[in-house]
Motif scaffolding. Structure first.
Motif, PDB file in Angstrom:
ATOM      1  N   TYR A 123      -4.871 -43.438 -12.556  1.00 35.09           N
ATOM      2  CA  TYR A 123      -6.316 -43.626 -11.907  1.00 35.09           C
ATOM      3  C   TYR A 123      -6.582 -45.063 -12.475  1.00 35.09           C
ATOM      4  O   TYR A 123      -6.567 -45.571 -13.728  1.00 35.09           O
ATOM      5  N   ASP A 124      -7.071 -45.605 -11.388  1.00 29.42           N
ATOM      6  CA  ASP A 124      -7.686 -47.263 -11.803  1.00 29.42           C
ATOM      7  C   ASP A 124      -8.951 -47.405 -10.864  1.00 29.42           C
ATOM      8  O   ASP A 124      -8.856 -47.234  -9.506  1.00 29.42           O
ATOM      9  N   SER A 125     -10.233 -47.535 -11.618  1.00 25.82           N
ATOM     10  CA  SER A 125     -11.437 -47.624 -10.778  1.00 25.82           C
ATOM     11  C   SER A 125     -11.347 -48.771  -9.687  1.00 25.82           C
ATOM     12  O   SER A 125     -12.312 -48.725  -8.872  1.00 25.82           O
ATOM     13  N   LEU A 146      -3.886 -41.286  -7.138  1.00 30.35           N
ATOM     14  CA  LEU A 146      -3.434 -39.864  -7.075  1.00 30.35           C
ATOM     15  C   LEU A 146      -4.163 -39.091  -8.246  1.00 30.35           C
ATOM     16  O   LEU A 146      -4.358 -37.878  -7.994  1.00 30.35           O
ATOM     17  N   GLY A 147      -4.586 -39.554  -9.348  1.00 28.67           N
ATOM     18  CA  GLY A 147      -5.510 -38.933 -10.301  1.00 28.67           C
ATOM     19  C   GLY A 147      -7.043 -38.827 -10.043  1.00 28.67           C
ATOM     20  O   GLY A 147      -7.362 -39.804  -9.224  1.00 28.67           O
ATOM     21  N   GLU A 148      -7.549 -37.938 -10.415  1.00 30.01           N
ATOM     22  CA  GLU A 148      -9.100 -38.034 -10.146  1.00 30.01           C
ATOM     23  C   GLU A 148     -10.109 -38.245 -11.130  1.00 30.01           C
ATOM     24  O   GLU A 148     -11.253 -38.385 -10.835  1.00 30.01           O
ATOM     25  N   ASN A 149      -9.602 -38.634 -12.336  1.00 26.92           N
ATOM     26  CA  ASN A 149     -10.382 -38.958 -13.383  1.00 26.92           C
ATOM     27  C   ASN A 149     -11.493 -37.911 -13.637  1.00 26.92           C
ATOM     28  O   ASN A 149     -12.635 -38.555 -13.961  1.00 26.92           O
ATOM     29  N   ARG A 150     -11.230 -36.808 -13.583  1.00 21.96           N
ATOM     30  CA  ARG A 150     -12.240 -35.767 -14.037  1.00 21.96           C
ATOM     31  C   ARG A 150     -11.654 -34.330 -14.269  1.00 21.96           C
ATOM     32  O   ARG A 150     -10.490 -34.105 -13.731  1.00 21.96           O
ATOM     33  N   TRP A 151     -12.222 -33.439 -14.891  1.00 23.96           N
ATOM     34  CA  TRP A 151     -11.853 -32.075 -15.030  1.00 23.96           C
ATOM     35  C   TRP A 151     -12.306 -31.206 -13.909  1.00 23.96           C
ATOM     36  O   TRP A 151     -13.130 -31.638 -13.371  1.00 23.96           O
ATOM     37  N   THR A 154     -14.579 -45.677  -7.947  1.00 25.19           N
ATOM     38  CA  THR A 154     -14.476 -46.790  -7.439  1.00 25.19           C
ATOM     39  C   THR A 154     -14.735 -48.239  -7.974  1.00 25.19           C
ATOM     40  O   THR A 154     -15.157 -47.901  -9.288  1.00 25.19           O
ATOM     41  N   PRO A 155     -14.569 -49.361  -7.625  1.00 20.14           N
ATOM     42  CA  PRO A 155     -14.956 -50.287  -8.236  1.00 20.14           C
ATOM     43  C   PRO A 155     -16.290 -50.694  -8.726  1.00 20.14           C
ATOM     44  O   PRO A 155     -16.785 -51.399  -9.620  1.00 20.14           O
ATOM     45  N   ALA A 156     -17.315 -49.935  -8.053  1.00 23.42           N
ATOM     46  CA  ALA A 156     -18.528 -50.044  -8.388  1.00 23.42           C
ATOM     47  C   ALA A 156     -18.991 -49.253  -9.642  1.00 23.42           C
ATOM     48  O   ALA A 156     -20.039 -49.274 -10.247  1.00 23.42           O
ATOM     49  N   HIS A 157     -17.977 -48.414 -10.239  1.00 18.36           N
ATOM     50  CA  HIS A 157     -18.111 -47.726 -11.525  1.00 18.36           C
ATOM     51  C   HIS A 157     -19.336 -46.636 -11.214  1.00 18.36           C
ATOM     52  O   HIS A 157     -20.015 -46.672 -12.180  1.00 18.36           O
ATOM     53  N   ALA A 158     -19.421 -45.846 -10.057  1.00 18.70           N
ATOM     54  CA  ALA A 158     -20.251 -45.021  -9.594  1.00 18.70           C
ATOM     55  C   ALA A 158     -20.075 -43.738 -10.429  1.00 18.70           C
ATOM     56  O   ALA A 158     -18.916 -43.486 -11.030  1.00 18.70           O
ATOM     57  N   THR A 159     -21.138 -42.897 -10.337  1.00 20.21           N
ATOM     58  CA  THR A 159     -20.805 -41.313 -10.930  1.00 20.21           C
ATOM     59  C   THR A 159     -20.684 -40.328  -9.377  1.00 20.21           C
ATOM     60  O   THR A 159     -21.534 -40.358  -8.810  1.00 20.21           O
ATOM     61  N   LEU A 160     -19.587 -39.886  -9.443  1.00 18.06           N
ATOM     62  CA  LEU A 160     -19.364 -38.997  -8.429  1.00 18.06           C
ATOM     63  C   LEU A 160     -19.398 -37.489  -8.922  1.00 18.06           C
ATOM     64  O   LEU A 160     -18.804 -37.096  -9.911  1.00 18.06           O
ATOM     65  N   LYS A 161     -20.287 -36.718  -8.255  1.00 18.94           N
ATOM     66  CA  LYS A 161     -20.504 -35.455  -8.511  1.00 18.94           C
ATOM     67  C   LYS A 161     -20.118 -34.523  -7.134  1.00 18.94           C
ATOM     68  O   LYS A 161     -20.315 -34.912  -6.153  1.00 18.94           O
ATOM     69  N   GLN A 162     -19.483 -33.480  -7.504  1.00 20.70           N
ATOM     70  CA  GLN A 162     -19.213 -32.540  -6.481  1.00 20.70           C
ATOM     71  C   GLN A 162     -19.535 -31.277  -6.609  1.00 20.70           C
ATOM     72  O   GLN A 162     -19.360 -30.494  -7.716  1.00 20.70           O
ATOM     73  N   ALA A 163     -20.105 -30.633  -5.566  1.00 25.57           N
ATOM     74  CA  ALA A 163     -20.276 -29.007  -5.414  1.00 25.57           C
ATOM     75  C   ALA A 163     -19.015 -28.275  -5.518  1.00 25.57           C
ATOM     76  O   ALA A 163     -18.050 -28.635  -5.256  1.00 25.57           O
ATOM     77  N   LYS A 201     -22.048 -36.121  -4.371  1.00 24.42           N
ATOM     78  CA  LYS A 201     -23.156 -37.168  -4.579  1.00 24.42           C
ATOM     79  C   LYS A 201     -22.571 -38.137  -5.300  1.00 24.42           C
ATOM     80  O   LYS A 201     -21.754 -38.162  -6.109  1.00 24.42           O
ATOM     81  N   VAL A 202     -22.958 -39.570  -4.961  1.00 30.33           N
ATOM     82  CA  VAL A 202     -22.409 -40.682  -5.458  1.00 30.33           C
ATOM     83  C   VAL A 202     -23.623 -41.382  -5.938  1.00 30.33           C
ATOM     84  O   VAL A 202     -24.577 -41.870  -5.163  1.00 30.33           O
TER      85      VAL A 202
END
Length: 301
Positions: A156-158, A164-169, A203-212, A244-245
Motif C-alpha cells: 500500500y502506498d497512499s 493491492l493492499g487496503e491499509n485497513r482491518w 489516496t494522495p490526499a491522505h483522506a479518511t475512508l469509511k465503508q458500511a 464516505k471520504v
C-alpha cells in the motif's frame, strides 16, 4: 462554502473517478472468499489442504447509480492466492478448519482508467477458522460458520490511486449450508457480511475512508458426474458497502449480480483441479466484469 464534490481527494488530483471504483477494484480483484460448490464439505480430521488459485478478470464498463459512465474503463487483474487449511476434530460431527490466505498479483489499467496507474505486490493476509458441522452422517449435509480477519499487511502506498493492499482491518463472517439431495445432486448456499475498519491514509490526499457493511449471498447447484468429477452452476449477489471520504457520502452502494460455471475433478486421490468461468450480470456502481477465469489446484495430505 466549498462544494463537497470539489473536496473529493481524487478530483483534487485530476482523476474524476468515484471512490466506489477504487474500492470495487480492491475488493473484487482478489475475492478470496467467494466460494465455489463443495468448498464447505467436511474433510476428515487431521487433513492438510494446500491450494493455489489463479484469477484473471477483464473489465471495461464502469457504472454509477445504474448509469454507464464509460465503456473504455479498462482494468485487468491477474491475481494468485496461496491458501493452507488444517482440519481439526472437535467432535464426531464437527471439525474446525484454521487457515490462511495470501493474495498477490497485479492490476493493469488502460483507456479511461489509465489515470489510476497500475499496481502489483501482495494483498492483505486473511486468517480464518470456520467450524463445519455434519448434520447427518448418511447424507453428509453440512452447516458451517466461518469467521475471517483481513490484516492490513498488503502492499500500500497512499501516493498511488491503485493498490493491492487496503491499509485497513476487515472482518467477515460467512454462513454456509450444503444439502445433498442424492448421490448426484447437491445445493450449496452461502451468505456473508463484511465490516470494515477505516483507512486514514486514503489516496494522495491522505483522506479518511469509511465503508458500511457489505453483504453477499451465493447459491451453487452441483451435479456429480462421478466420484471424482463435479459440475456446478451458481449465481451471487453483493449489496451494501457504501463509502464516505472525509465524511462526504459517495452515493456508491454496491448492487451487483454475477454468475459462475465450474468444473472440479480429482486427477489423483489427493490432487484436485478446478476451472471456473464467470461474469457480472448487472452492476449499479463500480466496474462490470465481462470475463473471469479462475483456476485452482489443491493437494490433500
Amino acid at each position: 462554502m466549498q462544494h463537497p464534490s470539489s473536496r473529493h481527494p481524487l478530483r483534487r488530483f485530476g482523476a474524476r473517478v468515484p471512490a466506489a471504483l477504487l474500492i470495487w477494484a480492491l475488493a473484487r480483484s482478489a475475492s478470496a472468499l467467494e466460494v465455489t460448490a463443495g468448498d464447505y464439505e467436511a474433510f476428515p480430521a487431521g487433513s492438510n489442504i494446500a491450494m493455489m488459485y489463479l484469477q484473471y478478470a477483464q473489465r471495461s464498463d464502469s457504472f454509477a447509480n445504474g448509469n454507464k459512465l464509460s465503456s473504455n474503463f479498462d482494468m485487468n487483474s491477474s491475481v494468485a492466492l496461496a491458501r493452507f487449511i488444517h482440519v481439526v476434530k472437535l467432535s464426531d460431527n464437527a471439525v474446525l478448519d484454521p487457515q490462511f490466505i495470501l493474495p498477490f498479483g497485479q492490476l493493469r489499467t488502460g483507456g479511461d482508467a489509465s489515470v489510476l496507474g497500475n499496481a502489483s505486490g501482495t494483498g492483505d493476509l486473511i486468517v480464518g477458522a470456520p467450524v463445519k458441522y455434519v448434520l447427518d452422517q448418511n447424507t453428509r449435509d453440512v452447516i458451517s460458520i466461518g469467521p475471517y480477519l483481513y490484516l492490513p499487511t498488503g502492499s500500500y502506498d497512499s501516493n498511488k490511486l491503485l493498490n493491492l493492499g487496503e491499509n485497513r482491518w476487515k472482518a467477515l463472517v460467512q454462513l454456509a449450508y450444503i444439502r445433498h439431495f442424492n448421490a448426484q445432486w447437491a445445493l450449496d448456499l452461502v451468505g456473508d457480511v463484511t465490516v470494515h475498519g477505516d483507512n486514514t491514509n486514503y489516496t494522495p490526499a491522505h483522506a479518511t475512508l469509511k465503508q458500511a457493511a457489505r453483504y453477499e449471498v451465493q447459491a451453487h447447484l452441483r451435479y456429480n458426474l462421478s466420484q471424482a468429477t463435479a459440475l456446478s452452476a451458481g449465481v451471487g449477489s453483493i449489496h451494501g458497502g457504501q463509502t464516505k471520504v472525509n465524511g462526504v457520502d459517495q452515493n456508491d452502494r454496491i448492487n451487483t449480480q454475477y454468475a459462475r460455471l465450474t468444473v472440479t475433478s480429482f486427477i489423483t486421490p489427493t490432487v484436485q483441479w478446478q476451472v471456473q468461468y464467470g461474469r457480472d450480470l448487472s452492476v449499479e456502481n463500480g466496474l462490470k466484469e465481462k470475463n473471469r477465469i479462475n483456476l485452482r489446484l489443491a493437494k490433500l495430505f
